[in-house]
Design an enzyme around this catalytic site. Structure first.
Site, PDB file in Angstrom:
ATOM      1  N   HIS A  63      87.040 112.355  83.460  1.00  0.00           N
ATOM      2  CA  HIS A  63      86.369 113.194  84.452  1.00  0.00           C
ATOM      3  C   HIS A  63      86.675 112.655  85.842  1.00  0.00           C
ATOM      4  O   HIS A  63      87.314 111.608  85.990  1.00  0.00           O
ATOM      5  CB  HIS A  63      84.861 113.269  84.190  1.00  0.00           C
ATOM      6  CG  HIS A  63      84.123 111.967  84.310  1.00  0.00           C
ATOM      7  ND1 HIS A  63      84.348 110.890  83.476  1.00  0.00           N
ATOM      8  CD2 HIS A  63      83.145 111.561  85.176  1.00  0.00           C
ATOM      9  CE1 HIS A  63      83.538 109.896  83.803  1.00  0.00           C
ATOM     10  NE2 HIS A  63      82.807 110.280  84.844  1.00  0.00           N
ATOM     11  N   HIS A  65      84.767 111.601  88.437  1.00  0.00           N
ATOM     12  CA  HIS A  65      83.940 110.666  89.198  1.00  0.00           C
ATOM     13  C   HIS A  65      84.803 109.497  89.678  1.00  0.00           C
ATOM     14  O   HIS A  65      85.718 109.051  88.981  1.00  0.00           O
ATOM     15  CB  HIS A  65      82.771 110.152  88.353  1.00  0.00           C
ATOM     16  CG  HIS A  65      81.585 111.068  88.382  1.00  0.00           C
ATOM     17  ND1 HIS A  65      80.629 111.095  87.382  1.00  0.00           N
ATOM     18  CD2 HIS A  65      81.185 111.994  89.301  1.00  0.00           C
ATOM     19  CE1 HIS A  65      79.696 111.992  87.687  1.00  0.00           C
ATOM     20  NE2 HIS A  65      80.014 112.547  88.836  1.00  0.00           N
ATOM     21  N   ASP A  67      84.567 106.299  89.946  1.00  0.00           N
ATOM     22  CA  ASP A  67      84.763 105.050  89.195  1.00  0.00           C
ATOM     23  C   ASP A  67      85.737 105.214  88.030  1.00  0.00           C
ATOM     24  O   ASP A  67      86.056 104.240  87.349  1.00  0.00           O
ATOM     25  CB  ASP A  67      83.424 104.491  88.697  1.00  0.00           C
ATOM     26  CG  ASP A  67      82.664 105.447  87.793  1.00  0.00           C
ATOM     27  OD1 ASP A  67      82.610 106.646  88.115  1.00  0.00           O
ATOM     28  OD2 ASP A  67      82.110 104.998  86.771  1.00  0.00           O
ATOM     29  N   HIS A  68      86.240 106.435  87.856  1.00  0.00           N
ATOM     30  CA  HIS A  68      87.227 106.683  86.802  1.00  0.00           C
ATOM     31  C   HIS A  68      88.593 107.090  87.349  1.00  0.00           C
ATOM     32  O   HIS A  68      89.557 107.140  86.584  1.00  0.00           O
ATOM     33  CB  HIS A  68      86.715 107.760  85.843  1.00  0.00           C
ATOM     34  CG  HIS A  68      85.530 107.339  85.038  1.00  0.00           C
ATOM     35  ND1 HIS A  68      85.600 107.032  83.701  1.00  0.00           N
ATOM     36  CD2 HIS A  68      84.231 107.143  85.401  1.00  0.00           C
ATOM     37  CE1 HIS A  68      84.392 106.681  83.264  1.00  0.00           C
ATOM     38  NE2 HIS A  68      83.551 106.739  84.282  1.00  0.00           N
ATOM     39  N   HIS A 145      77.952 115.445  80.446  1.00  0.00           N
ATOM     40  CA  HIS A 145      77.740 114.558  81.590  1.00  0.00           C
ATOM     41  C   HIS A 145      77.244 115.402  82.761  1.00  0.00           C
ATOM     42  O   HIS A 145      76.980 116.588  82.616  1.00  0.00           O
ATOM     43  CB  HIS A 145      79.050 113.842  81.907  1.00  0.00           C
ATOM     44  CG  HIS A 145      78.932 112.712  82.883  1.00  0.00           C
ATOM     45  ND1 HIS A 145      77.867 111.829  82.885  1.00  0.00           N
ATOM     46  CD2 HIS A 145      79.747 112.323  83.911  1.00  0.00           C
ATOM     47  CE1 HIS A 145      78.038 110.947  83.846  1.00  0.00           C
ATOM     48  NE2 HIS A 145      79.163 111.231  84.489  1.00  0.00           N
ATOM     49  N   ASP A 216      81.993 109.491  80.051  1.00  0.00           N
ATOM     50  CA  ASP A 216      80.547 109.381  80.245  1.00  0.00           C
ATOM     51  C   ASP A 216      79.858 110.576  79.583  1.00  0.00           C
ATOM     52  O   ASP A 216      80.290 111.720  79.734  1.00  0.00           O
ATOM     53  CB  ASP A 216      80.211 109.364  81.734  1.00  0.00           C
ATOM     54  CG  ASP A 216      80.792 108.148  82.443  1.00  0.00           C
ATOM     55  OD1 ASP A 216      81.481 107.350  81.792  1.00  0.00           O
ATOM     56  OD2 ASP A 216      80.549 108.014  83.662  1.00  0.00           O
ATOM     57  N   HIS A 274      81.362 100.635  79.407  1.00  0.00           N
ATOM     58  CA  HIS A 274      80.645 101.272  80.524  1.00  0.00           C
ATOM     59  C   HIS A 274      79.243 100.663  80.621  1.00  0.00           C
ATOM     60  O   HIS A 274      78.223 101.338  80.570  1.00  0.00           O
ATOM     61  CB  HIS A 274      80.578 102.790  80.317  1.00  0.00           C
ATOM     62  CG  HIS A 274      80.413 103.559  81.601  1.00  0.00           C
ATOM     63  ND1 HIS A 274      79.183 103.934  82.093  1.00  0.00           N
ATOM     64  CD2 HIS A 274      81.323 104.019  82.493  1.00  0.00           C
ATOM     65  CE1 HIS A 274      79.338 104.605  83.225  1.00  0.00           C
ATOM     66  NE2 HIS A 274      80.642 104.669  83.492  1.00  0.00           N
TER      67      HIS A 274
END
Length: 309
Positions: A63, A65, A67-68, A145, A216, A274
């Site tokens: 996805h 976001h 942090d990915h 998510h 997530d 995670h």
């Protein structure tokens, strides 16, 4: 075949854990490495491993976001310097928007890559089988998510049976070209007229490995579908036992919910990642013990750890 975890933290980097990224090493199978997510600092983590960036042929994003994905522009640029004369093209799979993010980052920073990137974007209406090669098939399914997020199911195709060399020698087949013919499934006739049926000397095909790597997610039936009979399930555990309400409110799972998914799916092993920075070493041990009450073969991974599949 191995999994190596480059970042196992949740949301933001900490002293102990970087943000999300892992690689599936398929060097013995196809001489490639596949990356899943690429959070900020991923290229720094790679420097602590034996991974060669040019061997990374495919990147799968769960996805969008930060942090990915925030590590992608830096990794892609550094990869061009390290490839030298062996420039290798790259494929990126992920939700719609990943192409725009990557190309905009490269354009604004004036970065030029000496290799080609092929993008494979999908949305809720184009999931299912997203990749098939002669040795692997990859499926994607929507998770639950706060934004569109997927999990991946990597399936290795059945492996060829092995040749029973001792049995062949017992019936008088000399080691050499004839062995190769039988191994390739070809029937042969010996000088004395004995007919050797190849199928009698080759074991049945062996089932390939199944690896489920989830982004997530709250606990959802899609997670179970992706993990059915998986040799390894990689599942997030942002929260611990008793934090189910917090997990739901923030679009995540607890260690206990991850264990439930593994049990319901009939997975063989569960790897929790995670992990929130608020969990200290003693908390991690408790997290594993709690989850093992539901699913025995569970392990909480740490940065740079490598797991044989």
């Amino acid at each position: 075949m191995q999994l190596q975890f480059l970042g196992t933290g949740a949301g933001q980097p900490s002293k102990a854990r970087n943000v999300s990224s892992l690689v599936l090493k398929l060097l013995e199978e196809i001489n490639e490495v596949w990356m899943f997510d690429c959070g900020e600092g991923t290229q720094h983590q790679i420097l602590e491993t034996t991974i060669k960036p040019r061997k990374i042929s495919k990147i799968f994003i769960t996805h969008l976001h930060g942090d990915h994905i925030f590590g992608l522009p830096g990794f892609l640029s550094s990869r061009s310097f390290q490839a030298n004369e062996e420039q290798t093209n790259l494929e990126i799979y992920g939700p719609k928007g990943i192409k725009n993010f990557v190309l905009s980052s490269l354009r604004v920073s004036g970065s030029r890559l000496p290799y080609r990137i092929d993008f494979h974007e999908f949305d809720e209406n184009s999931l299912g089988k997203i990749l098939e090669t002669d040795k692997f098939t990859v499926y994607a399914d929507k998770l639950d998510h706060t934004i569109f997020c997927v999990g991946y199911r990597v399936m290795q195709k059945d492996l060829e049976g092995t040749l029973d060399a001792d049995k062949l020698r017992e019936v008088g087949v000399p080691f050499g070209p004839l062995f190769g013919k039988v191994k390739n499934g070809q029937d042969i006739v010996l000088e004395d007229g004995t007919k050797i049926i190849a199928a009698d000397y080759i074991s049945a095909p062996r089932p390939g490995k199944i690896i489920a790597i989830l982004g997530d997610t709250r606990k959802t039936s899609a997670s179970v579908r992706l993990a059915v009979a998986a040799d390894v399930l990689v599942h997030e555990a942002t929260y611990g036992k008793g934090d189910e309400k917090l997990a739901r409110n923030h679009g995540h799972s607890t260690n206990m919910q991850a264990a439930e998914v593994a049990k319901e799916a009939g997975a063989k092993r569960l790897l929790l990642n995670h992990i929130s920075a608020r969990f200290l070493a003693k908390d991690i041990s408790q997290m594993r013990r709690d989850a093992s009450a539901v699913f025995e073969k569970v392990h909480v991974v740490k940065d740079l750890e490598e797991v044989e599949i």
